[in-house]
Design a protein around this motif. Structure first.
Motif, PDB file in Angstrom:
ATOM      1  N   SER A  91       0.808  -1.225   0.000  1.00  0.00           N
ATOM      2  CA  SER A  91       0.000   0.000   0.000  1.00  0.00           C
ATOM      3  C   SER A  91       0.837   1.270   0.000  1.00  0.00           C
ATOM      4  N   SER A  92       2.089   1.192   0.491  1.00  0.00           N
ATOM      5  CA  SER A  92       2.932   2.393   0.553  1.00  0.00           C
ATOM      6  C   SER A  92       3.230   2.947  -0.840  1.00  0.00           C
ATOM      7  N   ASP A  93       3.117   2.103  -1.871  1.00  0.00           N
ATOM      8  CA  ASP A  93       3.359   2.568  -3.239  1.00  0.00           C
ATOM      9  C   ASP A  93       2.356   3.632  -3.662  1.00  0.00           C
ATOM     10  N   TYR A  94       1.251   3.746  -2.910  1.00  0.00           N
ATOM     11  CA  TYR A  94       0.152   4.606  -3.340  1.00  0.00           C
ATOM     12  C   TYR A  94      -0.049   5.820  -2.424  1.00  0.00           C
ATOM     13  N   ASP A  95       0.902   6.042  -1.498  1.00  0.00           N
ATOM     14  CA  ASP A  95       0.722   7.089  -0.489  1.00  0.00           C
ATOM     15  C   ASP A  95       0.464   8.474  -1.088  1.00  0.00           C
ATOM     16  N   GLU A  96       1.177   8.839  -2.157  1.00  0.00           N
ATOM     17  CA  GLU A  96       1.074  10.198  -2.674  1.00  0.00           C
ATOM     18  C   GLU A  96      -0.145  10.428  -3.569  1.00  0.00           C
ATOM     19  N   LEU A  97      -0.887   9.355  -3.886  1.00  0.00           N
ATOM     20  CA  LEU A  97      -1.943   9.493  -4.883  1.00  0.00           C
ATOM     21  C   LEU A  97      -3.195  10.181  -4.359  1.00  0.00           C
ATOM     22  N   MET A  98      -3.330  10.283  -3.044  1.00  0.00           N
ATOM     23  CA  MET A  98      -4.443  11.058  -2.511  1.00  0.00           C
ATOM     24  C   MET A  98      -4.293  12.527  -2.873  1.00  0.00           C
TER      25      MET A  98
END
Length: 360
Positions: A91-98
């Motif tokens: 899930s950390s791969d998606y942290d900046e997508l918010m």
């Protein structure tokens, strides 16, 4: 609700890409039908991630756990519920997508809709991961249809600008269907399939992606299924096919190409077959007229956009700062989702046709 579908059988899909699990509830399946769970597992394996170098390297077994609806492998009349546990998430791969939405993904529109409450990890409930429970429902419907001598299969019609041979719209034989389920790339012409694999590998190395088209056929569908106007067979099939992420278009029979023909070229003349049934000489109508099946093979094609998550730098915005930024997408993604989408299209068609079969 958007995650529910069906008229005679009600299907509800739940979960998110990186949630503890994803699954499906199917209400209305006829009781007393034995399911081949080994065959269902093989069908799900065709869609599962991590199977080859041209798919995402996320590895999930995608083995369904049945919570209700089966007794000794036979449908018992209760709603059938199945869950697949997610076991390989990052899930950390998606942290900046918010804050920085991916171009061509639902990140931005999800923010507009859910105001930050959405789960962005792995795409949340917008993810192609949710096609796994769709394939559970579709795989079951495929087995039930085969007992009625109705057979469904799909192949890759094109990837990028490379085209496979097409199904014969009039004389599609289910004898060719099993072979499409046992090869890495389900195509009719293996030489063209090799060219497709090479093209996918080329864009993967470039950090890019490709889209394509899946052609699906249903043979043995009786005439008279479906309804006019809003509940036609095209409508039912299209609604389910558009539930597969990345689908951007669908056409039946001659489709868009038929619009450039004259009526005399596109019309399918009728004839009486040797068995006394009424057939058509050609099949530009794709097996459906006025929303109702004609008895000819149902034939349609679904167009898939290129995978949006690519390693190349792209233009995006920072929603918190209100400024333009550059984005490089992290994570594990398919350079082309079309090969894994083939069973999903079969599943969607099977659900729609089996549901319609229960009308009569």
């Amino acid at each position: 609700m958007s995650s529910m579908t069906g008229k005679n059988i009600k299907i509800s899909i739940f979960g998110q890409s990186h949630a503890p699990g994803i699954g499906v509830v199917i209400d209305g399946l006829p009781a007393g039908r034995r399911l081949d769970l080994t065959a269902l597992g093989a069908f799900l394996a065709r869609r599962a991630p991590g199977g080859s170098k041209i798919s995402t390297q996320r590895k999930e077994a995608d083995l369904p756990e049945f919570l209700s609806g089966l007794k000794d492998g036979v449908t018992c009349g209760a709603p059938l519920a199945a869950v697949i546990r997610n076991t390989d998430t990052r899930s950390s791969d998606y942290d900046e997508l918010m804050d920085i939405p991916r171009p061509a993904h639902a990140d931005y529109t999800a923010q507009l809709k859910y105001k930050g409450a959405q789960d962005v990890a792995g795409g949340g409930h917008f993810s192609g991961r949710l096609t796994a429970p769709l394939c559970i429902a579709g795989g079951i419907c495929l087995q039930l249809l085969e007992k009625e001598n109705i057979h469904i299969a799909a192949h890759i019609a094109s990837i990028g600008t490379i085209y496979d041979a097409a199904f014969d719209p009039v004389n599609i034989s289910p004898d060719v269907f099993p072979a499409l389920r046992t090869v890495e790339l389900p195509v009719l012409d293996q030489k063209r399939g090799k060219n497709m694999l090479d093209a996918i590998e080329d864009v993967r190395k470039q950090g890019d992606s490709l889209g394509g088209v899946v052609e699906c056929a249903a043979v043995g569908v009786p005439g008279g299924l479906g309804d006019p106007i809003f509940d036609g067979m095209e409508n039912r099939i299209a609604s389910l096919v558009f539930g597969i992420p990345a689908v951007k278009g669908i056409e039946f029979g001659s489709g868009f190409a038929g619009s450039s023909l004259t009526g005399s070229e596109n019309n399918d003349g009728f004839r009486v077959a040797e068995d006394g049934t009424v057939r058509t000489c050609t099949n530009n109508h794709g097996g459906i007229l006025g929303g109702i099946t004609s008895g000819m093979p149902i034939l349609f094609r679904a167009a898939f956009k290129p995978t949006p998550s690519i390693a190349k730098e792209q233009n995006s915005v920072s929603l918190s700062k209100g400024e333009n930024v550059k984005l490089r997408v992290k994570g594990r993604h398919d350079p082309c989702i079309v090969p894994r989408a083939v069973p999903c299209v079969e599943a969607a068609a099977a659900i729609a046709i089996f549901d319609a079969l229960l009308d009569v």
